[in-house]
Enzyme design. Structure first.
Site, short mmCIF file in Angstrom:
data_model
loop_
_atom_site.label_atom_id
_atom_site.label_comp_id
_atom_site.label_asym_id
_atom_site.label_seq_id
_atom_site.Cartn_x
_atom_site.Cartn_y
_atom_site.Cartn_z
N GLU A 34 -0.41 5.50 4.59
CA GLU A 34 -1.57 5.62 5.49
C GLU A 34 -2.41 4.33 5.51
O GLU A 34 -3.03 4.03 6.53
CB GLU A 34 -2.39 6.83 5.02
CG GLU A 34 -3.26 7.49 6.04
CD GLU A 34 -2.65 7.63 7.43
OE1 GLU A 34 -3.34 7.20 8.38
OE2 GLU A 34 -1.52 8.15 7.59
N HIS A 36 -1.27 1.17 5.45
CA HIS A 36 -0.63 0.30 6.46
C HIS A 36 -0.89 0.84 7.86
O HIS A 36 -1.19 0.09 8.79
CB HIS A 36 0.88 0.26 6.25
CG HIS A 36 1.32 -0.26 4.91
ND1 HIS A 36 1.90 0.55 3.96
CD2 HIS A 36 1.30 -1.50 4.38
CE1 HIS A 36 2.21 -0.18 2.89
NE2 HIS A 36 1.86 -1.42 3.11
N SER A 186 2.17 1.09 -2.18
CA SER A 186 3.61 1.37 -2.21
C SER A 186 4.10 1.54 -3.64
O SER A 186 5.14 2.15 -3.88
CB SER A 186 4.38 0.22 -1.54
OG SER A 186 3.89 -0.01 -0.25
#
Ligand code: AMP
Length: 287
Positions: A34, A36, A186
């Site tokens: 979310e 990015h 990530s």
């Protein structure tokens, strides 16, 4: 129109120029979340089209870091870009971005890059600047969006663009967090259930710093830094830094100037179990 996917520099240049209008650019290493996607959506309001790059950049990883095991769920990433409204994705292989035989060009912003992340990852920002300069030259956006999650990276890129007079605007967008406060990353998928709980200490340390400055009016940077360290050590974090800095220059501060409308930035990097996490918060800013 269907979203294009370019794998080579020539294709990316051709597809970028195939339609008229301005371009907002979101460079990423993939494994999109979310955070990015918030950049992609913001970009839609800043230009006619949004182009995303997905490239795990080897030159910003040190040999002992997690380059080979960095997550690469490319099909899912492409789907997410499509759903978020991106017009195109540049997804090159390493040899496309770093063609063998081309001598390396070093792009560095020592004043902003040397400390904090730069101290613990000495070649990191050199790799970031090099790849971002290449990507800007390939995509030629009018605006590029970066997350404040990587606060120092945002400032380093801004400084590179200013000094090299690159013809685009840089926008830093707020950090997107999970409901419990953990900054999206990530790398969060590497956290086991217990470490996932311990990782909440980063946002807790930052909110503690914020309340010390904004509510208790503490103006001694070292006292705020010590309080952040206490929170982190409380969960057994292995701390690289917990620092209060000038929000633009990232220079160390003795006193926090509570009268300054810019406030200060509190930044943390630490290892929780096997995972190195970073987070930050601008505190004490006021109109
Ligand atoms: P990365 O894929 O980690 O290189 O990140 C690509 C871009 O997304 C960078 O500008 C990051 O700062 C940004 N980003 C990563 N995580 C977040 C987040 N939680 N909130 C906002 N932006 C983020």
């Amino acid at each position: 129109m269907a979203m294009w996917i370019a794998r080579t520099v020539e294709e990316a240049r051709r597809l970028r120029h195939a339609s008229a209008g301005s371009v907002a650019f979101v460079p990423t290493m993939g494994a999109l979340h979310e955070g990015h996607l918030s950049l992609v959506r913001a970009g839609l309001g800043m230009a006619d089209r949004v182009i995303v790059s997905i490239f795990v950049n080897p030159t910003q990883f040190a040999p002992h870091e997690d380059l080979s095991r960095y997550p690469r769920p490319i099909e899912r990433d492409l789907e997410l870009c499509r759903d978020a409204g991106a017009s195109g994705v540049f997804h090159p292989d390493v040899a496309v971005v770093y063609p063998p035989g081309v001598p390396e060009c070093i792009v560095e912003v020592p004043a902003v890059a040397q400390d904090l992340e730069g101290r613990h990852r000495p070649t990191h920002f050199r790799g970031v600047c090099r790849v971002v300069a290449k990507l800007f030259n390939i995509i030629q956006p009018s605006v590029a969006l970066f997350g404040q999650k990587d606060y120092q990276q945002w400032k380093v890129i801004q400084a590179m663009v200013d000094d090299l007079m690159m013809p685009l605007r840089i926008e830093g967008l707020p950090t997107v967090r999970e409901a419990d406060g953990l900054a999206m990353s990530s790398r969060n998928i590497y956290l086991g259930p217990e470490d996932r709980q311990r990782a909440l200490a980063l946002s807790r340390a930052l909110t503690r710093a914020r309340s010390m400055v904004e509510e208790q009016h503490c103006d001694d940077a070292s006292v705020v830094e010590a309080a952040m360290r206490d929170v982190l050590l409380g969960v057994g974090a292995d701390i690289d830094y917990a620092a209060v800095r000038h929000p633009r220059t990232l220079a160390p501060l003795e006193r926090i100037d509570t009268a300054s409308p810019e406030g200060v930035v509190a930044l943390i990097a630490c290892r929780i179990g096997p995972v190195r996490l970073i987070d930050n918060m601008v505190i004490g800013a006021h109109a």
